[in-house]
Design a protein around this motif. Structure first.
Motif, mmCIF file in Angstrom:
data_model
loop_
_atom_site.group_PDB
_atom_site.id
_atom_site.type_symbol
_atom_site.label_atom_id
_atom_site.label_comp_id
_atom_site.label_asym_id
_atom_site.label_seq_id
_atom_site.Cartn_x
_atom_site.Cartn_y
_atom_site.Cartn_z
ATOM 1 N N LEU A 116 98.640 51.869 16.629
ATOM 2 C CA LEU A 116 99.902 52.329 17.199
ATOM 3 C C LEU A 116 100.300 51.384 18.326
ATOM 4 C CD1 LEU A 116 102.030 54.634 17.170
ATOM 5 C CD2 LEU A 116 100.665 55.767 18.926
ATOM 6 N N ARG A 117 101.513 50.866 18.272
ATOM 7 C CA ARG A 117 101.983 49.929 19.289
ATOM 8 C C ARG A 117 102.610 50.673 20.472
ATOM 9 N NH1 ARG A 117 106.241 46.857 17.819
ATOM 10 N NH2 ARG A 117 106.972 48.645 16.613
ATOM 11 N N VAL A 118 102.689 49.982 21.576
ATOM 12 C CA VAL A 118 103.294 50.564 22.770
ATOM 13 C C VAL A 118 104.741 50.968 22.489
ATOM 14 C CG1 VAL A 118 104.040 50.090 25.139
ATOM 15 C CG2 VAL A 118 101.786 49.320 24.360
ATOM 16 N N GLY A 119 105.474 50.117 21.782
ATOM 17 C CA GLY A 119 106.859 50.447 21.441
ATOM 18 C C GLY A 119 106.959 51.706 20.600
ATOM 19 N N ASP A 120 106.006 51.890 19.654
ATOM 20 C CA ASP A 120 105.985 53.104 18.834
ATOM 21 C C ASP A 120 105.789 54.341 19.711
ATOM 22 O OD1 ASP A 120 106.142 51.503 16.535
ATOM 23 O OD2 ASP A 120 103.955 51.331 16.402
ATOM 24 N N GLY A 173 111.758 60.476 21.773
ATOM 25 C CA GLY A 173 112.335 61.279 20.706
ATOM 26 C C GLY A 173 113.443 60.582 19.958
ATOM 27 N N LYS A 174 113.435 59.238 20.005
ATOM 28 C CA LYS A 174 114.467 58.463 19.322
ATOM 29 C C LYS A 174 113.976 57.027 19.188
ATOM 30 C CE LYS A 174 116.801 57.186 23.630
ATOM 31 N NZ LYS A 174 118.065 57.166 24.397
ATOM 32 N N ASP A 175 114.713 56.221 18.438
ATOM 33 C CA ASP A 175 114.413 54.795 18.354
ATOM 34 C C ASP A 175 115.036 54.098 19.562
ATOM 35 O OD1 ASP A 175 112.973 54.951 15.979
ATOM 36 O OD2 ASP A 175 114.779 54.776 14.753
ATOM 37 N N ALA A 176 114.253 54.016 20.622
ATOM 38 C CA ALA A 176 114.760 53.402 21.848
ATOM 39 C C ALA A 176 114.921 51.900 21.647
ATOM 40 C CB ALA A 176 113.801 53.681 23.003
ATOM 41 N N ASN A 177 115.981 51.329 22.193
ATOM 42 C CA ASN A 177 116.159 49.884 22.074
ATOM 43 C C ASN A 177 115.299 49.161 23.109
ATOM 44 O OD1 ASN A 177 117.612 49.860 24.589
ATOM 45 N ND2 ASN A 177 119.463 50.499 23.478
ATOM 46 N N ILE A 178 115.269 47.851 22.991
ATOM 47 C CA ILE A 178 114.418 47.047 23.878
ATOM 48 C C ILE A 178 114.748 47.303 25.343
ATOM 49 C CG2 ILE A 178 113.796 44.714 24.568
ATOM 50 C CD1 ILE A 178 112.611 45.454 21.940
ATOM 51 N N ALA A 179 116.030 47.403 25.656
ATOM 52 C CA ALA A 179 116.443 47.604 27.044
ATOM 53 C C ALA A 179 115.912 48.932 27.589
ATOM 54 C CB ALA A 179 117.962 47.555 27.145
ATOM 55 N N GLU A 180 115.955 49.974 26.753
ATOM 56 C CA GLU A 180 115.470 51.287 27.203
ATOM 57 C C GLU A 180 113.963 51.266 27.411
ATOM 58 O OE1 GLU A 180 118.477 54.532 25.238
ATOM 59 O OE2 GLU A 180 117.223 53.383 23.862
ATOM 60 N N VAL A 181 113.239 50.679 26.453
ATOM 61 C CA VAL A 181 111.783 50.579 26.591
ATOM 62 C C VAL A 181 111.421 49.763 27.818
ATOM 63 C CG1 VAL A 181 109.652 49.718 25.541
ATOM 64 C CG2 VAL A 181 111.353 50.886 24.123
#
Length: 245
Positions: free
Chosen positions: A91-95, A102-110
């Motif tokens: 499992l990756r940090v982004g996952d 609770g959503k597919d966060a974009n790079i900026a949000e992460v």
């Protein structure tokens, strides 16, 4: 608001860990402190749904959640950060951040979540949550995850453990930002004076019992000066924070 009504918990061989704990959590910051083995982590796990109390009830905003699983409690707005964060190979940090948000966060949000805990998203978003990450890195990622969830009740079990060279003041700033976003309650298990100093309410657990509960300005001075009331707590309050990479 979280209400614990006469909570008791017995482990194997009828060994009592918690005895008749009644507590209301509705302030901004509530700190639970006390000697090691006093039942602090057990109580946190009961709130999260990892353990089921032997007796008593747990109410969240008036709803009886005593029988609900950890997943069902999470859906109702409870977050829990382990004392020792769990590693998930594959499992990756982004996952993880996407799951937390609770959503597919974009790079900026992460990046925004990770930067709050002093990590650069470009260096971490594709890394696995495995042995390649230090305990301090995992701890910060877990704190970022709770921040991303933005729940009404966030429970942290000794969040200061393993925060390495990241400043303690930054940790407190994250808690303050979390409150600004959620206007909920943050429950912190800790024996560090700097954490207790930001609490609105301090709860003292000793030998599985509620020894004291009240405003910080009343309880903390007694913990710091009254060796007859809580010598184990006083000795722990003076311990330096261990800095681990």
């Amino acid at each position: 608001m979280l209400e614990l009504q006469h909570i008791s918990y017995e482990a194997e061989e009828n060994r009592e860990i918690l005895h008749d704990i009644s507590l209301t959590v509705q302030d901004r910051f509530v700190a639970i402190t006390g000697p090691n083995g006093g039942g602090k982590s057990t109580l946190a796990k009961i709130i999260a749904g990892i353990y089921t109390p032997t007796s008593g009830r747990i109410l969240l905003d008036g709803e009886d959640i005593t029988a609900l699983s950890i997943t069902e409690r999470a859906r109702r707005g409870i977050s829990y950060a382990f004392q020792q964060p769990v590693r998930f190979k594959g499992l990756r940090v982004g996952d993880l951040m996407n799951l937390a948000a609770g959503k597919d966060a974009n790079i900026a949000e992460v990046c925004a979540y990770l930067s709050e805990v002093g990590l650069c998203a470009r260096d971490y978003i594709d890394r696995e949550l495995d042995a390649s990450l230090s305990g301090g890195e995992l701890k910060r990622i877990e704190i970022a995850m709770v921040l991303a969830r933005g729940t009404a009740l966030s429970v942290f079990d000794e969040p200061e453990a393993g925060i390495d060279l990241w400043s303690f003041q930054n940790l407190i700033r994250v808690f303050e930002k979390m409150y600004e976003q959620t206007r909920g309650s943050i429950l912190i298990i800790s024996h560090q004076e700097r954490i207790l100093n930001i609490a609105d309410t301090i709860v003292l657990l000793k030998d599985g019992r509620l020894a004291e509960c009240g405003p910080r300005e009343e309880v903390l001075p007694r913990l710091l000066r009254n060796i007859d009331t809580a010598p184990p707590v006083c000795s722990m309050l003076s311990d330096p924070i261990k800095e681990v990479r």
